[in-house]
Motif scaffolding. Structure first.
Motif, PDB file in Angstrom:
ATOM      1  N   TRP A  15       3.257   8.237  -2.978  1.00 18.28           N
ATOM      2  CA  TRP A  15       4.054   6.967  -3.504  1.00 18.28           C
ATOM      3  C   TRP A  15       5.431   6.914  -2.382  1.00 18.28           C
ATOM      4  N   GLU A  16       5.883   7.947  -2.059  1.00 19.73           N
ATOM      5  CA  GLU A  16       7.098   8.007  -1.416  1.00 19.73           C
ATOM      6  C   GLU A  16       7.236   7.518   0.051  1.00 19.73           C
ATOM      7  N   ASP A  17       5.925   7.339   0.618  1.00 18.70           N
ATOM      8  CA  ASP A  17       5.549   7.131   1.983  1.00 18.70           C
ATOM      9  C   ASP A  17       5.058   5.398   2.093  1.00 18.70           C
ATOM     10  N   TYR A  18       5.368   4.827   1.073  1.00 16.94           N
ATOM     11  CA  TYR A  18       4.984   3.403   1.086  1.00 16.94           C
ATOM     12  C   TYR A  18       5.753   2.552   2.030  1.00 16.94           C
ATOM     13  N   GLN A  19       7.100   2.786   2.080  1.00 17.62           N
ATOM     14  CA  GLN A  19       8.017   1.789   3.054  1.00 17.62           C
ATOM     15  C   GLN A  19       7.732   2.308   4.348  1.00 17.62           C
ATOM     16  N   GLU A  20       7.687   3.362   4.682  1.00 16.41           N
ATOM     17  CA  GLU A  20       7.125   3.757   6.106  1.00 16.41           C
ATOM     18  C   GLU A  20       5.877   3.418   6.518  1.00 16.41           C
ATOM     19  N   ASN A  26       3.255  -3.085  10.061  1.00 14.49           N
ATOM     20  CA  ASN A  26       3.809  -4.110  10.421  1.00 14.49           C
ATOM     21  C   ASN A  26       4.233  -4.238  11.965  1.00 14.49           C
ATOM     22  N   ASP A  27       4.688  -3.139  12.375  1.00 14.99           N
ATOM     23  CA  ASP A  27       5.357  -2.834  13.513  1.00 14.99           C
ATOM     24  C   ASP A  27       4.182  -2.768  14.713  1.00 14.99           C
ATOM     25  N   ARG A  37       0.082  -3.591  -8.207  1.00 23.59           N
ATOM     26  CA  ARG A  37      -0.732  -3.662  -9.499  1.00 23.59           C
ATOM     27  C   ARG A  37      -0.166  -2.787 -10.169  1.00 23.59           C
ATOM     28  N   ASP A  38      -0.681  -2.732 -11.489  1.00 26.57           N
ATOM     29  CA  ASP A  38      -0.257  -1.606 -12.512  1.00 26.57           C
ATOM     30  C   ASP A  38      -0.411  -0.335 -12.042  1.00 26.57           C
ATOM     31  N   SER A  39      -1.439   0.011 -11.116  1.00 25.04           N
ATOM     32  CA  SER A  39      -1.789   1.194 -10.552  1.00 25.04           C
ATOM     33  C   SER A  39      -0.780   1.700  -9.485  1.00 25.04           C
ATOM     34  N   GLY A  40      -0.143   0.861  -8.920  1.00 29.25           N
ATOM     35  CA  GLY A  40       0.584   1.486  -7.731  1.00 29.25           C
ATOM     36  C   GLY A  40       0.647  -0.018  -6.732  1.00 29.25           C
ATOM     37  N   LYS A  41       1.156   0.393  -5.495  1.00 29.53           N
ATOM     38  CA  LYS A  41       1.300  -0.686  -4.495  1.00 29.53           C
ATOM     39  C   LYS A  41       0.085  -0.313  -3.526  1.00 29.53           C
ATOM     40  N   THR A  42      -0.515  -1.341  -2.688  1.00 30.93           N
ATOM     41  CA  THR A  42      -1.472  -1.229  -1.840  1.00 30.93           C
ATOM     42  C   THR A  42      -1.139  -2.078  -0.594  1.00 30.93           C
ATOM     43  N   ILE A  43      -1.384  -1.775   0.493  1.00 29.69           N
ATOM     44  CA  ILE A  43      -1.419  -2.242   1.845  1.00 29.69           C
ATOM     45  C   ILE A  43      -2.720  -2.329   2.318  1.00 29.69           C
ATOM     46  N   TYR A  44      -2.845  -3.653   2.603  1.00 29.61           N
ATOM     47  CA  TYR A  44      -4.405  -3.961   3.312  1.00 29.61           C
ATOM     48  C   TYR A  44      -3.901  -4.286   4.964  1.00 29.61           C
ATOM     49  N   MET A  45      -4.669  -3.511   5.788  1.00 28.87           N
ATOM     50  CA  MET A  45      -4.431  -3.668   7.180  1.00 28.87           C
ATOM     51  C   MET A  45      -5.824  -3.480   7.892  1.00 28.87           C
ATOM     52  N   PHE A  46      -5.692  -3.605   9.325  1.00 30.67           N
ATOM     53  CA  PHE A  46      -6.820  -3.305  10.363  1.00 30.67           C
ATOM     54  C   PHE A  46      -6.472  -2.081  11.237  1.00 30.67           C
ATOM     55  N   LEU A  55      -4.642   1.197   1.922  1.00 32.69           N
ATOM     56  CA  LEU A  55      -3.842   2.240   1.601  1.00 32.69           C
ATOM     57  C   LEU A  55      -3.172   1.966   0.210  1.00 32.69           C
ATOM     58  N   HIS A  56      -3.579   2.843  -0.663  1.00 30.24           N
ATOM     59  CA  HIS A  56      -3.159   2.666  -2.113  1.00 30.24           C
ATOM     60  C   HIS A  56      -2.121   3.718  -2.291  1.00 30.24           C
ATOM     61  N   PHE A  57      -1.137   3.360  -2.722  1.00 35.15           N
ATOM     62  CA  PHE A  57       0.095   4.573  -3.283  1.00 35.15           C
ATOM     63  C   PHE A  57       0.261   4.442  -4.746  1.00 35.15           C
ATOM     64  N   PRO A  58      -0.471   5.423  -5.408  1.00 26.67           N
ATOM     65  CA  PRO A  58      -0.455   5.309  -6.961  1.00 26.67           C
ATOM     66  C   PRO A  58       0.941   5.636  -7.248  1.00 26.67           C
ATOM     67  N   ARG A  59       1.126   4.934  -8.382  1.00 27.86           N
ATOM     68  CA  ARG A  59       2.394   4.859  -9.114  1.00 27.86           C
ATOM     69  C   ARG A  59       2.890   6.278  -9.798  1.00 27.86           C
ATOM     70  N   PRO A  60       3.724   6.883  -9.515  1.00 21.94           N
ATOM     71  CA  PRO A  60       4.033   8.095 -10.181  1.00 21.94           C
ATOM     72  C   PRO A  60       4.030   8.017 -11.478  1.00 21.94           C
ATOM     73  N   GLY A  61       3.465   8.909 -12.414  1.00 18.25           N
ATOM     74  CA  GLY A  61       3.144   8.919 -13.749  1.00 18.25           C
ATOM     75  C   GLY A  61       2.033   7.984 -14.357  1.00 18.25           C
ATOM     76  N   GLY A  62       1.304   7.567 -13.318  1.00 18.19           N
ATOM     77  CA  GLY A  62       0.115   6.764 -13.833  1.00 18.19           C
ATOM     78  C   GLY A  62       0.587   5.165 -13.638  1.00 18.19           C
TER      79      GLY A  62
END
Length: 65
Positions: A15-20, A26-27, A37-46, A55-62
């Protein structure tokens, strides 16, 4: 396939690596989209070979209520 519409590889990330990861995608010009999503944040990329990655970043605590 039902949810995202195309074949892709998915990876759980910290989770803590999402911003990086968002900045790096992007760079590198590989970013496609992001979804929260309710389960966390997701980045789609090539990747450099043109494969579609999730890349799925599960939300801490579920899931969020």
């Amino acid at each position: 396939l039902d949810q995202d519409g195309i074949a892709h590889q998915a990876f759980d990330m910290a989770w803590e690596d999402y911003q990086e990861a968002f900045k790096a995608a992007n760079d590198l010009g590989k970013y496609h989209r992001s979804v929260e999503r309710d389960s966390g944040k997701t980045i789609y990329m090539f990747d450099s070979e043109g494969n579609y990655l999730e890349l799925h970043f599960p939300r801490p605590g579920g899931r969020r209520d």
